[in-house]
Scaffold this motif. Structure first.
Motif, PDB file in Angstrom:
ATOM      1  N   ASP A   1       0.872  -1.176   0.000  1.00 28.03           N
ATOM      2  CA  ASP A   1       0.000   0.000   0.000  1.00 28.03           C
ATOM      3  C   ASP A   1       0.907   1.224   0.000  1.00 28.03           C
ATOM      4  OD1 ASP A   1      -1.613   2.170   0.699  1.00 28.03           O
ATOM      5  OD2 ASP A   1      -2.955   0.944   1.914  1.00 28.03           O
TER       6      ASP A   1
ATOM      7  N   GLN B   1       0.340   4.380  -0.365  1.00 32.08           N
ATOM      8  CA  GLN B   1      -0.105   5.542   0.390  1.00 32.08           C
ATOM      9  C   GLN B   1       0.132   5.355   1.891  1.00 32.08           C
ATOM     10  OE1 GLN B   1      -4.236   6.100  -0.886  1.00 32.08           O
ATOM     11  NE2 GLN B   1      -3.587   7.956  -1.957  1.00 32.08           N
ATOM     12  N   ALA B   2      -0.252   4.195   2.401  1.00 36.22           N
ATOM     13  CA  ALA B   2      -0.130   3.947   3.838  1.00 36.22           C
ATOM     14  C   ALA B   2       1.271   3.541   4.242  1.00 36.22           C
ATOM     15  CB  ALA B   2      -1.127   2.865   4.263  1.00 36.22           C
TER      16      ALA B   2
ATOM     17  N   GLN C   1       2.442   0.293   3.989  1.00 37.21           N
ATOM     18  CA  GLN C   1       2.176  -0.952   4.705  1.00 37.21           C
ATOM     19  C   GLN C   1       2.139  -2.114   3.719  1.00 37.21           C
ATOM     20  OE1 GLN C   1      -1.451  -0.676   6.968  1.00 37.21           O
ATOM     21  NE2 GLN C   1      -0.861   1.246   7.980  1.00 37.21           N
TER      22      GLN C   1
ATOM     23  N   LEU D   1      -4.790  -0.244  10.871  1.00 39.06           N
ATOM     24  CA  LEU D   1      -5.108   1.090  11.388  1.00 39.06           C
ATOM     25  C   LEU D   1      -4.042   1.535  12.379  1.00 39.06           C
ATOM     26  CD1 LEU D   1      -8.941   0.662  12.071  1.00 39.06           C
ATOM     27  CD2 LEU D   1      -7.842   1.711  10.079  1.00 39.06           C
ATOM     28  N   LEU D   2      -3.599   2.770  12.259  1.00 40.07           N
ATOM     29  CA  LEU D   2      -2.567   3.266  13.161  1.00 40.07           C
ATOM     30  C   LEU D   2      -3.118   3.503  14.560  1.00 40.07           C
ATOM     31  CD1 LEU D   2      -0.618   5.773  10.892  1.00 40.07           C
ATOM     32  CD2 LEU D   2      -0.153   3.365  11.335  1.00 40.07           C
TER      33      LEU D   2
ATOM     34  N   ARG E   1       4.276  -2.154   9.079  1.00 42.47           N
ATOM     35  CA  ARG E   1       4.553  -0.776   8.674  1.00 42.47           C
ATOM     36  C   ARG E   1       5.881  -0.741   7.920  1.00 42.47           C
ATOM     37  NH1 ARG E   1       3.763   2.839  12.377  1.00 42.47           N
ATOM     38  NH2 ARG E   1       3.172   1.524  14.142  1.00 42.47           N
TER      39      ARG E   1
END
Length: 529
Positions: A171, A173-174, A176, A253-254, A282
């Motif tokens: 991902d 953007q994230a 991850q 989710l962070l 992460r």
């Protein structure tokens, strides 16, 4: 040593250098030569516990090995084959032998069967089958562990997770990615880097160590100083508990304060609470510019000045990624066993390897930070990638060099308070010599983490006298008996030195809740009766 003298040496190089994937099918392992089973024993050979290491606290009862179904029993094999298919239930003695010994050769066991599931559902089926038959199992990844935690020392079923090698799409953007337990650290890092990110944990065994194993031991590695340990990278986990139930929380989710956090609990649990099948990780931004320096120190206070330099640089350079140390005998051993040229014209007593990385060239900042260090005997710097890798090789080759000495070494991974680090490094050879006069002690590690890898060659692999002496010396100085390798079977005798009876009772209660029949790695981590 001044910056001018450093440059005069001519060693400063110029220039810079979502959810789990549905299919987790991967590569089969390569079988190696058979090994013989050899039970562990106390130094006296009596099989009794080492005096002073008895645990007077709550313990977890392992599965009753007197009535355990033989790992190769036809009924169990049939059930396992129904879950994973006959090709993935291995019983050939020459094939399963490679799963029954760790890479150092110190921990050797035996098993009648290795089962190789390819999905989380198959892992759940295997665990359920073993539970029905009362057959304990040992989860195993790349088998690069150093404390006997992934070796079937009591004839357990080996649950190989290497086929869970699915690596999800990054991902971007994230920052991850979801990785199966059988993905190697090297493949994870390559996948992350191809997507413009990188992974914060790195080990010398990156091409064989698996993510599941990293999670099981909460691996730290070479850049913990910058990015933290494996637990700090895990955002979610999928695992099979000892009941066969699957828990899956891979959203990434962070912020997610919805009850107990199972992911950090399973990190470092060494397969005793659940079998991790996938993790959400992460990633971190890459550092395009880096510089590596190898500093040399001499004299009676060489170790003390090396430690002081590392801690000073840690404070002055926020972009410091790694600070590693090795000593003169270790450097000579690496050069002798690997064929690497000596880094300097003359040998030295202690060496400090530093890596600084960031968005812009950090060479000037590193030179300023260490250029005025008193008593610096020599220095080598690499700003280009090939030169930097060459300098790293002196540190990364330490484990394999020690393993080449002969008898499988005793590998003790410990942490000391910073104020005790230099004194411990200076005293530990004498501690070893007092109980094993003919032994050799090899020291290296992650100096800015307070982490020392104490390697001892000479004593029989089953003789724990040296282990006892070193670990007690660590605890006397306020340290930990395990920094990043875990407890396994090798250190379970000494866990009570660092953990109170109340803590061990809490551990036992958690174990009973998640693995009520005690079939998951029953002889690992927690003290036995």
């Amino acid at each position: 040593m001044t910056v001018a003298l450093w440059l005069q040496f001519g060693r400063l190089s110029s220039a810079s250098g979502p959810e789990r994937p549905p299919s987790l099918v991967g590569r089969p392992p390569d079988p190696s030569d058979p090994v013989r089973s050899r039970p562990r024993r106390s130094p006296s050979g009596t099989g009794r516990p080492i005096p002073g290491t008895e645990v007077r606290c709550a313990v977890v009862e392992p599965a009753d090995t007197t009535d355990v179904v033989d790992a190769a029993a036809p009924a169990l094999l049939a059930d396992l084959a129904e879950v994973v298919g006959h090709p993935h239930v291995l019983t050939d003695p020459e094939v399963v032998a490679s799963y029954a010994v760790d890479w150092t050769g110190r921990f050797k066991g035996a098993t009648g069967v290795v089962v190789r599931p390819g999905t989380t559902d198959e892992v759940a089926g295997v665990v359920a089958a073993c539970r029905r038959h009362g057959a304990p199992l040992v989860p195993q990844g790349g088998n690069t562990g150093l404390v006997g935690g992934g070796v079937p020392l009591h004839g357990e079923v080996v649950l190989s997770l290497r086929r869970l090698s699915g690596l999800g799409e990054v991902d971007r953007q994230a920052g991850q990615v979801t990785a199966g337990a059988g993905v190697t650290l090297g493949d994870l890092r390559a996948g992350a880097e191809a997507a413009g990110w990188t992974y914060g944990v790195d080990l010398g065994a990156r091409d064989s160590a698996t993510i599941g194993g990293n999670v099981g031991t909460n691996a730290g590695g070479l850049r913990l100083l910058r990015y933290g340990d494996t637990r700090a990278q895990v955002l979610g986990v999928e695992a099979v508990l000892g009941t066969g139930a699957v828990v899956s929380h891979l959203g990434g989710l962070l912020k997610d304060n919805t009850g107990y956090a199972l992911a950090p609990l399973l990190c470092g649990s060494e397969g005793t609470l659940g079998v991790v099948t996938a993790v959400r990780l992460r990633l971190v931004p890459p550092s395009p510019a880096s510089v590596v320096a190898l500093l040399a120190f001499d004299g009676d206070d060489a170790v003390g000045r090396m430690v002081a330099t590392a801690l000073g640089v840690r404070r002055e350079l926020p972009d410091l990624s790694a600070a590693e140390f090795l000593l003169g005998p270790g450097m000579e051993l690496v050069c002798a066993t690997s064929g690497l040229p000596a880094p300097f014209p003359e040998p030295h007593d202690a060496y400090l390897l530093l890596e600084v990385s960031g968005p812009t060239d950090p060479t000037a900042a590193l030179v300023e930070a260490v250029g005025s260090v008193e008593g610096l005997a020599d220095a080598a710097v690499g700003t280009e990638a090939p030169r930097a890798r060459a300098l790293w090789r002196y540190r990364e080759a330490q484990p394999e060099a020690v393993n080449a000495v002969g008898v499988p070494p005793h590998k003790l991974d410990v942490t000391l308070p910073f104020g005790e680090l230099a004194a411990f490094v200076a005293e530990v050879p004498a501690v070893v010599a007092a109980v094993a006069p003919g032994a050799r002690t090899w020291l290296y590690g992650h100096v800015a983490d307070g982490n020392v890898h104490v390697n001892v060659t000479g004593p029989d692999p089953d003789d724990e006298t040296v282990d006892d002496a070193v670990l007690r010396a660590v605890v006397e100085r306020g340290g930990s008996i395990s920094a990043e390798h875990g407890i396994g079977t090798a250190k379970a005798h000494w866990l009570h030195l660092n953990r109170s009876p109340a803590e061990l009772a809490a551990f036992a209660a958690v174990k009973r809740a998640l693995d009520p029949d005690g079939i998951l790695n029953p002889h690992v981590l927690l003290p036995q009766p």
